[in-house]
Design a protein around this motif. Structure first.
Motif, PDB file in Angstrom:
ATOM      1  N   SER A 145     156.592  53.852 120.493  1.00 53.02           N
ATOM      2  CA  SER A 145     156.946  52.747 119.611  1.00 53.02           C
ATOM      3  C   SER A 145     157.189  51.479 120.423  1.00 53.02           C
ATOM      4  O   SER A 145     157.303  51.514 121.647  1.00 53.02           O
ATOM      5  N   TRP A 146     157.319  50.353 119.732  1.00 57.06           N
ATOM      6  CA  TRP A 146     157.401  49.064 120.422  1.00 57.06           C
ATOM      7  C   TRP A 146     158.605  48.979 121.358  1.00 57.06           C
ATOM      8  O   TRP A 146     158.540  48.327 122.397  1.00 57.06           O
ATOM      9  N   ASP A 147     159.690  49.676 120.989  1.00 52.08           N
ATOM     10  CA  ASP A 147     160.915  49.605 121.786  1.00 52.08           C
ATOM     11  C   ASP A 147     161.152  50.864 122.609  1.00 52.08           C
ATOM     12  O   ASP A 147     162.252  51.071 123.138  1.00 52.08           O
ATOM     13  N   SER A 148     160.143  51.722 122.692  1.00 52.35           N
ATOM     14  CA  SER A 148     160.212  52.973 123.463  1.00 52.35           C
ATOM     15  C   SER A 148     161.211  53.983 122.895  1.00 52.35           C
ATOM     16  O   SER A 148     161.521  54.974 123.553  1.00 52.35           O
ATOM     17  N   SER A 149     161.692  53.764 121.687  1.00 52.25           N
ATOM     18  CA  SER A 149     162.700  54.661 121.129  1.00 52.25           C
ATOM     19  C   SER A 149     162.097  55.973 120.637  1.00 52.25           C
ATOM     20  O   SER A 149     162.794  56.985 120.548  1.00 52.25           O
ATOM     21  N   ILE A 150     160.817  55.942 120.301  1.00 50.27           N
ATOM     22  CA  ILE A 150     160.154  57.146 119.800  1.00 50.27           C
ATOM     23  C   ILE A 150     158.843  57.337 120.557  1.00 50.27           C
ATOM     24  O   ILE A 150     158.047  56.402 120.683  1.00 50.27           O
ATOM     25  N   ILE A 151     158.646  58.541 121.065  1.00 43.36           N
ATOM     26  CA  ILE A 151     157.419  58.882 121.794  1.00 43.36           C
ATOM     27  C   ILE A 151     156.949  60.251 121.307  1.00 43.36           C
ATOM     28  O   ILE A 151     157.754  61.179 121.210  1.00 43.36           O
ATOM     29  N   TYR A 152     155.680  60.336 121.009  1.00 42.87           N
ATOM     30  CA  TYR A 152     155.093  61.606 120.604  1.00 42.87           C
ATOM     31  C   TYR A 152     153.951  61.970 121.554  1.00 42.87           C
ATOM     32  O   TYR A 152     153.260  61.090 122.064  1.00 42.87           O
ATOM     33  N   TYR A 153     153.762  63.266 121.732  1.00 40.94           N
ATOM     34  CA  TYR A 153     152.688  63.765 122.605  1.00 40.94           C
ATOM     35  C   TYR A 153     151.879  64.831 121.872  1.00 40.94           C
ATOM     36  O   TYR A 153     152.391  65.520 120.991  1.00 40.94           O
TER      37      TYR A 153
END
Length: 127
Positions: free
Chosen positions: A52-60
């Motif tokens: 996400s734009w603020d690095s709060s959510i990351i998926y792999y």
């Protein structure tokens, strides 16, 4: 016009590591989610990771979870993909892409959710 330029690809032995970078033009990078995709020879392009734009959510994707780490530096307008424990099946051209929204949508793993793409960087993992 948004321009994305990947770098950091190369040839590495199985078990090794690489870090990919994606430099984006313009301030607009900071306001959007970003993604990594890859395309192996003879296969369709597939989702790798999104942030996400603020690095709060990351998926792999399941295939890279625990081995790859996506990150971004908004001050440098740069996206990263740190890859560890590389396998021959990770061999592909890796693309970064800008999402259409700042946050992650339900279709975050679909190409249609991204509107700008880089040219790609080749990663080759030898066995």
């Amino acid at each position: 016009q948004v321009q994305l330029l990947e770098s950091g690809g190369g040839l590495v032995q199985a078990g090794g590591s690489l870090r990919l970078s994606c430099a984006a033009s313009g301030r607009i990078f900071n306001s959007y989610a970003m993604g990594w995709f890859r395309q192996a020879p003879g296969k369709e392009r597939e989702f790798v990771a999104t942030i996400s734009w603020d690095s709060s959510i990351i998926y792999y994707s399941d295939s890279v979870k625990g081995r790859f780490t996506a990150s971004r530096d908004n001050a440098k307008s740069t996206l990263y993909l740190q890859m560890h424990i590389l396998k021959p099946e990770d061999t592909a051209v890796y693309y970064c892409a800008r999402a259409r929204t700042p946050y992650l949508v339900a279709t975050y793993n679909a190409e249609v959710s991204y509107d700008y793409w880089g040219q790609g960087t080749q990663v080759t993992v030898s066995s």
